[in-house]
Write a protein that holds these residues in place. Structure first.
Motif, PDB file in Angstrom:
ATOM      1  N   UNK A 167       0.834  -1.199   0.000  1.00  0.00           N
ATOM      2  CA  UNK A 167       0.000   0.000   0.000  1.00  0.00           C
ATOM      3  C   UNK A 167       0.873   1.255   0.000  1.00  0.00           C
ATOM      4  N   UNK A 168       0.446   2.266  -0.714  1.00  0.00           N
ATOM      5  CA  UNK A 168       1.175   3.540  -0.738  1.00  0.00           C
ATOM      6  C   UNK A 168       1.140   4.206   0.638  1.00  0.00           C
ATOM      7  N   UNK A 175      -4.290  -0.637   7.829  1.00  0.00           N
ATOM      8  CA  UNK A 175      -5.357  -0.577   8.843  1.00  0.00           C
ATOM      9  C   UNK A 175      -6.672  -0.076   8.254  1.00  0.00           C
ATOM     10  N   UNK A 176      -6.587   0.896   7.351  1.00  0.00           N
ATOM     11  CA  UNK A 176      -7.819   1.438   6.752  1.00  0.00           C
ATOM     12  C   UNK A 176      -8.529   0.406   5.882  1.00  0.00           C
ATOM     13  N   UNK A 177      -7.777  -0.515   5.282  1.00  0.00           N
ATOM     14  CA  UNK A 177      -8.366  -1.489   4.359  1.00  0.00           C
ATOM     15  C   UNK A 177      -9.445  -2.343   5.035  1.00  0.00           C
ATOM     16  N   UNK A 178      -9.374  -2.491   6.351  1.00  0.00           N
ATOM     17  CA  UNK A 178     -10.385  -3.318   7.039  1.00  0.00           C
ATOM     18  C   UNK A 178     -11.738  -2.638   7.107  1.00  0.00           C
ATOM     19  N   UNK A 179     -11.781  -1.339   6.783  1.00  0.00           N
ATOM     20  CA  UNK A 179     -13.069  -0.652   6.692  1.00  0.00           C
ATOM     21  C   UNK A 179     -13.906  -1.209   5.549  1.00  0.00           C
ATOM     22  N   UNK A 180     -13.255  -1.784   4.535  1.00  0.00           N
ATOM     23  CA  UNK A 180     -13.993  -2.394   3.416  1.00  0.00           C
ATOM     24  C   UNK A 180     -14.888  -3.521   3.926  1.00  0.00           C
ATOM     25  N   UNK A 181     -14.349  -4.329   4.843  1.00  0.00           N
ATOM     26  CA  UNK A 181     -15.121  -5.446   5.396  1.00  0.00           C
ATOM     27  C   UNK A 181     -16.315  -4.939   6.210  1.00  0.00           C
ATOM     28  N   UNK A 182     -16.135  -3.845   6.950  1.00  0.00           N
ATOM     29  CA  UNK A 182     -17.253  -3.307   7.732  1.00  0.00           C
ATOM     30  C   UNK A 182     -18.329  -2.736   6.813  1.00  0.00           C
ATOM     31  N   UNK A 183     -17.919  -2.124   5.714  1.00  0.00           N
ATOM     32  CA  UNK A 183     -18.892  -1.570   4.768  1.00  0.00           C
ATOM     33  C   UNK A 183     -19.710  -2.684   4.114  1.00  0.00           C
TER      34      UNK A 183
END
Length: 403
Positions: A167-168, A175-183
């Motif tokens: 990730x850039x 850490x932010x990528x796990x927001x995809x799962x919550x969405x």
């Protein structure tokens, strides 16, 4: 009429599967946001120039948030509805996951607290939801949601570092990528918001609506059982690599042994509640969990590689079984959804305080003795507490009648 009946039955099946998938997606988000932090702690510490104490608080703060909010989750759900409470808490979780990766230590700590508060609702309400929606499949559903919760927790622990490298944004992007799962969970959960008539936690008059759950001896036995099994797990997650290093294991080998413990945890979280559901009395199962912890502690003291491997599997299996039994007791020992949520809130509040004390206590014992013999012996003694409180929790009785 017959066609209408077939159509209604088909709609009910679709709705049932939608609820099940929603429950499993909610469960998948209850550990991943926390376990994803562990492997990234050194990078977060170096990037933000913070101390080890502050970095360590990123794993402690969510446990404290669980302890503070858990007793109030059932009251919130009773006011606005269980489905809506879970939905709003996941909006809060998504916000927390994003906020904790923005600009500095203040937002990192604030976002971490928000994540812990949001997850506390799911921790407390899922057992009650299962009792309400799947009363004849409590064991199976408890096993399934525990498996999904811990598989995604283990997955997050393993992939967070590789994600940070591709990730850039580095650790922030990981850490932010796990927001995809919550969405995804939020989208799948949205149809449940239409069930306003069903959403308040029901009370059939036999539960503890008029009784103080904190005065119930049985509720306290369940609470201590839940807390001590969590203490063993979090203590081993914290200190097992160091214990094995002192036994001559390399850091890599010690890490694999910790992975083995967590792998042993997962099948027991599913198998145990399926077995427990077939019997009214779970005392034998709870006694086995305590015995396995004692065997595991004894094996760690031997220094023998084969016995240590067996010990690690025993401890992982015991924690997995005891975790699922704890979740089941919230439902099995309660009379209705309201009571289950209250017991869950109490047990997870006090239980996570007990769990948070474990790593600190054993670390202190190691500091004053310069050895792991006393700390491991204490873990073995915790097995005795599991047996005693488990025997009380596993007896076939209800909370209200046990007061």
């Amino acid at each position: 009429m017959e066609q209408r009946s077939i159509a209604t039955e088909k709609q009910n099946k679709i709705a049932g599967w939608g609820l099940l998938i929603g429950v499993l997606l909610i469960a998948s988000n209850l550990r991943a946001p926390l376990t994803s932090v562990g492997a990234l702690l050194p990078y977060i510490r170096d990037d933000l120039d913070i101390s080890n104490t502050v970095a360590g608080s990123l794993t402690t703060l969510p446990l404290l948030a669980f302890a503070v909010l858990s007793p109030f989750a059932s009251s919130v759900a009773n006011r606005i509805g269980m489905e809506r409470t879970i939905f709003y808490s996941f909006i809060l979780l998504t916000i927390g996951l994003i906020v904790r990766t923005l600009f500095g230590i203040t937002l990192l700590l604030a976002g971490t607290i928000v994540v812990g508060l949001a997850i506390a609702f799911g921790n407390v309400l899922l057992p009650a939801l299962i009792k309400m929606k799947f009363p004849l499949k409590i064991g199976l559903l408890t096993g399934l949601y525990a498996v999904f919760m811990n598989i995604f927790g283990a997955l997050a622990s393993g992939v967070s570092l590789p994600l940070s490298r591709i990730s850039r944004w580095g650790w922030q992007g990981s850490l932010t990528s796990w927001a995809i799962l919550t969405i995804v969970a939020l989208v799948v959960w949205m149809p449940q918001l239409k069930k306003q008539a069903e959403s308040p936690i029901s009370d059939d008059g036999t539960g503890t609506a008029k009784n103080n759950i904190w005065k119930s001896p049985l509720a306290w036995h369940i609470t201590v059982y839940m807390g001590t099994q969590s203490m063993v797990f979090f203590t081993m997650v914290s200190w097992l690599p160091d214990i094995l290093n002192d036994n001559g294991y390399t850091s890599g080998a010690a890490g694999w042994m910790l992975s083995l413990m967590q792998l042993a945890f997962i099948p027991f979280t599913f198998i145990t509640p399926v077995i427990a559901e077939k019997t009214a009395d779970q005392r034998l199962l709870t006694a086995i969990t305590g015995i396995l912890v004692m065997i595991g502690a004894g094996g760690l003291l031997t220094g023998n590689a084969i016995l240590i491997t067996i010990a690690v599997i025993c401890i992982g299996g015991a924690c997995g079984a005891a975790f699922s039994l704890s979740m089941m007791f919230f439902s099995l020992r309660s009379n209705d959804g309201q009571e289950a949520a209250k017991v869950s809130g109490m047990a997870q509040s006090v239980g996570y305080l007990i769990a948070a004390a474990g790593p600190v206590l054993l670390g202190f014992m190691h500091d004053i003795t310069a050895d792991w013999i006393l700390p491991i012996t204490i873990v073995g003694m915790i097995g005795i507490i599991l047996i005693v409180t488990g025997m009380k929790s596993g007896a076939d009785r209800k909370i209200a009648s046990a007061q």
